[in-house]
Design a protein around this motif. Structure first.
Motif, PDB file in Angstrom:
ATOM      1  N   PRO A 174      16.532  -3.162 -10.742  1.00 31.70           N
ATOM      2  CA  PRO A 174      15.515  -2.314 -10.392  1.00 31.70           C
ATOM      3  C   PRO A 174      14.339  -3.223  -9.290  1.00 31.70           C
ATOM      4  N   VAL A 175      14.713  -4.581  -9.238  1.00 34.73           N
ATOM      5  CA  VAL A 175      14.005  -5.483  -8.525  1.00 34.73           C
ATOM      6  C   VAL A 175      14.520  -5.175  -7.097  1.00 34.73           C
ATOM      7  N   ILE A 176      15.843  -5.152  -7.004  1.00 31.00           N
ATOM      8  CA  ILE A 176      16.168  -5.164  -5.890  1.00 31.00           C
ATOM      9  C   ILE A 176      16.275  -3.910  -5.138  1.00 31.00           C
ATOM     10  N   ALA A 177      16.146  -2.714  -5.952  1.00 33.45           N
ATOM     11  CA  ALA A 177      16.009  -1.366  -5.610  1.00 33.45           C
ATOM     12  C   ALA A 177      14.390  -1.279  -4.817  1.00 33.45           C
ATOM     13  N   GLU A 178      13.265  -1.791  -5.611  1.00 36.40           N
ATOM     14  CA  GLU A 178      11.972  -1.665  -5.159  1.00 36.40           C
ATOM     15  C   GLU A 178      11.720  -2.953  -3.891  1.00 36.40           C
ATOM     16  N   VAL A 179      12.351  -4.018  -3.991  1.00 37.85           N
ATOM     17  CA  VAL A 179      12.040  -4.966  -2.832  1.00 37.85           C
ATOM     18  C   VAL A 179      12.685  -4.285  -1.444  1.00 37.85           C
ATOM     19  N   SER A 180      14.056  -3.706  -1.658  1.00 39.16           N
ATOM     20  CA  SER A 180      14.495  -3.110  -0.460  1.00 39.16           C
ATOM     21  C   SER A 180      13.512  -1.901   0.100  1.00 39.16           C
ATOM     22  N   MET A 213       5.821  -6.328 -10.681  1.00 42.08           N
ATOM     23  CA  MET A 213       6.819  -5.714  -9.623  1.00 42.08           C
ATOM     24  C   MET A 213       6.383  -5.694  -8.290  1.00 42.08           C
ATOM     25  N   ASP A 214       4.790  -5.440  -8.136  1.00 43.15           N
ATOM     26  CA  ASP A 214       4.382  -5.380  -6.807  1.00 43.15           C
ATOM     27  C   ASP A 214       4.252  -6.666  -6.422  1.00 43.15           C
ATOM     28  N   TYR A 215       3.938  -7.988  -7.229  1.00 43.54           N
ATOM     29  CA  TYR A 215       4.029  -9.100  -6.650  1.00 43.54           C
ATOM     30  C   TYR A 215       5.203  -9.675  -6.333  1.00 43.54           C
ATOM     31  N   LEU A 216       6.266  -9.243  -7.086  1.00 45.90           N
ATOM     32  CA  LEU A 216       7.562  -9.652  -6.392  1.00 45.90           C
ATOM     33  C   LEU A 216       7.958  -9.169  -5.065  1.00 45.90           C
ATOM     34  N   VAL A 217       7.586  -7.852  -5.012  1.00 45.29           N
ATOM     35  CA  VAL A 217       7.925  -7.047  -3.738  1.00 45.29           C
ATOM     36  C   VAL A 217       7.017  -7.778  -2.480  1.00 45.29           C
ATOM     37  N   SER A 218       5.679  -8.067  -2.746  1.00 45.40           N
ATOM     38  CA  SER A 218       5.115  -8.661  -1.965  1.00 45.40           C
ATOM     39  C   SER A 218       5.458  -9.982  -1.323  1.00 45.40           C
ATOM     40  N   GLN A 273      10.352  -1.210  -0.169  1.00 42.28           N
ATOM     41  CA  GLN A 273       9.114  -2.137   0.043  1.00 42.28           C
ATOM     42  C   GLN A 273       9.418  -2.632   1.428  1.00 42.28           C
ATOM     43  N   SER A 274      10.758  -3.236   1.723  1.00 41.36           N
ATOM     44  CA  SER A 274      10.802  -4.135   3.004  1.00 41.36           C
ATOM     45  C   SER A 274      11.449  -3.167   3.956  1.00 41.36           C
ATOM     46  N   GLY A 275      11.675  -1.683   3.725  1.00 39.44           N
ATOM     47  CA  GLY A 275      12.218  -0.999   4.633  1.00 39.44           C
ATOM     48  C   GLY A 275      13.693  -1.048   4.752  1.00 39.44           C
ATOM     49  N   VAL A 276      14.303  -1.587   3.955  1.00 36.77           N
ATOM     50  CA  VAL A 276      15.748  -1.703   4.014  1.00 36.77           C
ATOM     51  C   VAL A 276      16.384  -0.653   3.067  1.00 36.77           C
ATOM     52  N   ARG A 277      17.443   0.115   3.661  1.00 37.50           N
ATOM     53  CA  ARG A 277      18.115   1.110   3.115  1.00 37.50           C
ATOM     54  C   ARG A 277      18.698   0.754   1.510  1.00 37.50           C
ATOM     55  N   PRO A 278      18.038   0.910   0.406  1.00 36.57           N
ATOM     56  CA  PRO A 278      18.369   0.211  -0.813  1.00 36.57           C
ATOM     57  C   PRO A 278      19.893   0.366  -1.264  1.00 36.57           C
ATOM     58  N   GLU A 279      20.630   1.466  -0.592  1.00 31.96           N
ATOM     59  CA  GLU A 279      22.313   1.715  -0.841  1.00 31.96           C
ATOM     60  C   GLU A 279      22.814   0.374  -0.441  1.00 31.96           C
ATOM     61  N   ARG A 280      22.620  -0.298   0.420  1.00 32.56           N
ATOM     62  CA  ARG A 280      23.192  -1.657   0.875  1.00 32.56           C
ATOM     63  C   ARG A 280      23.296  -2.634   0.226  1.00 32.56           C
ATOM     64  N   PRO A 281      22.028  -3.233  -0.321  1.00 30.01           N
ATOM     65  CA  PRO A 281      22.033  -4.316  -1.324  1.00 30.01           C
ATOM     66  C   PRO A 281      22.370  -3.908  -2.585  1.00 30.01           C
ATOM     67  N   LEU A 282      22.084  -2.667  -3.366  1.00 32.88           N
ATOM     68  CA  LEU A 282      22.392  -2.363  -4.534  1.00 32.88           C
ATOM     69  C   LEU A 282      24.046  -1.891  -4.771  1.00 32.88           C
ATOM     70  N   SER A 283      24.359  -1.387  -3.804  1.00 34.62           N
ATOM     71  CA  SER A 283      25.931  -1.197  -3.951  1.00 34.62           C
ATOM     72  C   SER A 283      26.891  -2.359  -3.891  1.00 34.62           C
ATOM     73  N   ILE A 284      26.517  -3.377  -3.051  1.00 36.84           N
ATOM     74  CA  ILE A 284      27.507  -4.634  -3.212  1.00 36.84           C
ATOM     75  C   ILE A 284      26.869  -5.536  -4.351  1.00 36.84           C
ATOM     76  N   SER A 285      25.460  -5.442  -4.800  1.00 36.30           N
ATOM     77  CA  SER A 285      25.203  -6.056  -5.942  1.00 36.30           C
ATOM     78  C   SER A 285      25.777  -5.876  -7.155  1.00 36.30           C
TER      79      SER A 285
END
Length: 440
Positions: free
Chosen positions: A114-120, A70-75, A122-134
């Motif tokens: 869970p990948v979308i949540a952690e990537v968001s 997961m850390d590798y994907l996030v990085s 770690q990238s400083g993006v509000r996770p609600e945005r990609p998770l809800s529309i995903s």
């Protein structure tokens, strides 16, 4: 009596959302107990298959996280998104849409949420945005998938009008995909930025969640090779699930009643993801005791308990009043045929199934004389089960977002999925009508 029981259902969701964690699950159980012992409603079967699918996927995702994958994907994602991190709000729904399109079921999205949540995060993006529309995209794609039960049901019902599968797909695929992308763009503007969100800051201060440490450039170069291997294994599992869903002939089959019946897709997902978890444990030398303490695993297990209670409660309530609800919908549509799209939407909220909604109401639309082009255009209206926030993918996404930005609101219906869900559904039907006039 109906209204009193509905209040009990909504109150259970409201209090459960306020409790957080497994609160939805236990309050759903309490609400169901009241309906069963107090009002005599017969409980439906609990959503065992959904719970087991999530458990299997979360076990694999937990192994991935424990192995460092997961850390590798996030990085990698941070590196790709450094110039414009809001891309995750578009890439997330594109991935879940394609997975559902290929597999014919939105449950495959559990592996990427869970990948979308952690990537968001770690990238400083509000996770609600990609998770809800995903989550919404994974539902909309059901009405665009050539192998989904809903699409197959619609094809069979319109066969007498010389409507082919391709006719339906030429309208439903562009209408649902474009509507999801428009909704994704709107979601990039929704809510405070993550570093300004009070709930996230509160969780950081309480130590509920660790602060993000920006060590991207170092982590990519110093990553343990086993972390990369765990990502390969996990993605292999996701690909296998999509292939098994899109090509049933790849699944083993047994003769039942004189017909060859392939392995149930829910079982296929469970077997594949449990096997991937086992391979990651064995090959990547992951400590199983560490796996069950991982953030992803703990969040997933909370989702399982939440779904156990709240989805069981909702299903029991609607099943107990289905005759009454169906009569109301049929009377309204008979009086005003243009209400058919709204009727599809409402019934899908109650049935939690696009296919069941199509089978229940499309014959009525045909009997009312609605043209096939209109029925196809209104097809995406059966994606309404985000409306009441107790569907499994909705609950899972809420639990995967450790920042607390993806949530059920104070008034239950003002949840994170309402805006993208309504936008995507209304736009899909609107675009569908335009395409139907051009194509059919």
């Amino acid at each position: 009596m109906f209204l009193i029981q509905l209040v009990i259902v909504l109150l259970a969701i409201f209090v459960g959302a306020r409790l957080g964690g497994i609160g939805l699950g236990v309050m759903g159980g309490l609400g169901l107990a009241i309906l069963t012992f107090g009002f005599g409603l017969q409980p439906t079967s609990p959503p065992i298959d959904v719970m087991l699918m999530i458990a299997a996927v979360i076990t694999a995702a937990g192994a991935l996280q424990t192995a460092g994958g997961m850390d590798y994907l996030v990085s990698l994602a941070e590196k790709a998104l450094r110039k414009n991190p809001s891309h995750i709000t578009f890439m997330g729904p594109i991935v879940t849409y394609l997975f559902t399109f290929c597999a014919g079921t939105g449950h495959v999205s559990y592996s990427v949420l869970p990948v979308i949540a952690e990537v968001s995060r770690q990238s400083g993006v509000r996770p609600e945005r990609p998770l809800s529309i995903s989550v919404i995209a994974s539902q909309q794609a059901i009405t665009a998938s050539p192998i989904s039960a809903a699409t197959v049901a619609l094809v069979s019902l319109l066969a007498g009008y010389q409507i082919s599968l391709m006719d339906i797909l030429m309208i439903s695929v562009p209408s649902t995909f474009i509507s999801c992308m428009i909704a994704a763009w709107i979601m990039t503007k929704v809510g405070k930025n993550l570093d300004e969100d009070p709930e996230y800051q509160k969780r950081l201060a309480d130590g509920t969640i660790d602060a993000v440490v920006k060590t991207q450039s170092e982590s990519v170069t110093a990553m343990n090779p086993r972390a990369k291997l765990s990502v390969v294994l996990f993605l292999l599992g996701v690909v296998l699930v999509v292939l098994l869903g899109s090509m049933p002939q790849l699944r083993p089959a047994w003769e039942t009643g004189g017909k060859l019946v392939p392995l149930n897709m829910a079982y296929a997902i469970e077997l594949v993801m449990l096997s991937i978890a086992a391979l990651i444990l064995l090959i990547c030398k992951v400590n199983a005791s560490h796996l069950i303490k991982s953030n992803v695993f703990l969040a997933g297990m909370q989702a399982v308990i939440s779904i156990f209670g709240i989805a069981w409660l909702g299903d029991t309530f609607f099943a107990g009043h289905m005759d009454q609800i169906s009569m109301w919908i049929k009377d309204s549509v008979t009086a005003a045929p243009w209400l058919f799209a709204i009727a599809l939407f409402i019934l899908s909220i109650l049935l939690y199934s696009q296919a069941a909604t199509v089978r229940a109401l499309v014959p009525l639309g045909i009997a009312l004389g609605l043209p096939p082009a209109a029925l196809i255009a209104m097809f995406p209206a059966v994606n309404g089960y985000f409306f009441i926030p107790n569907y499994p993918t909705v609950i899972a996404a809420i639990n995967f977002d450790r920042t607390g930005t993806t949530r059920i609101g104070k008034y239950v219906l003002n949840h994170s999925f309402m805006l993208p869900g309504l936008i995507a559904t209304v736009l899909a039907v609107t675009i569908g009508f335009g395409l139907a006039q051009l194509i059919l």
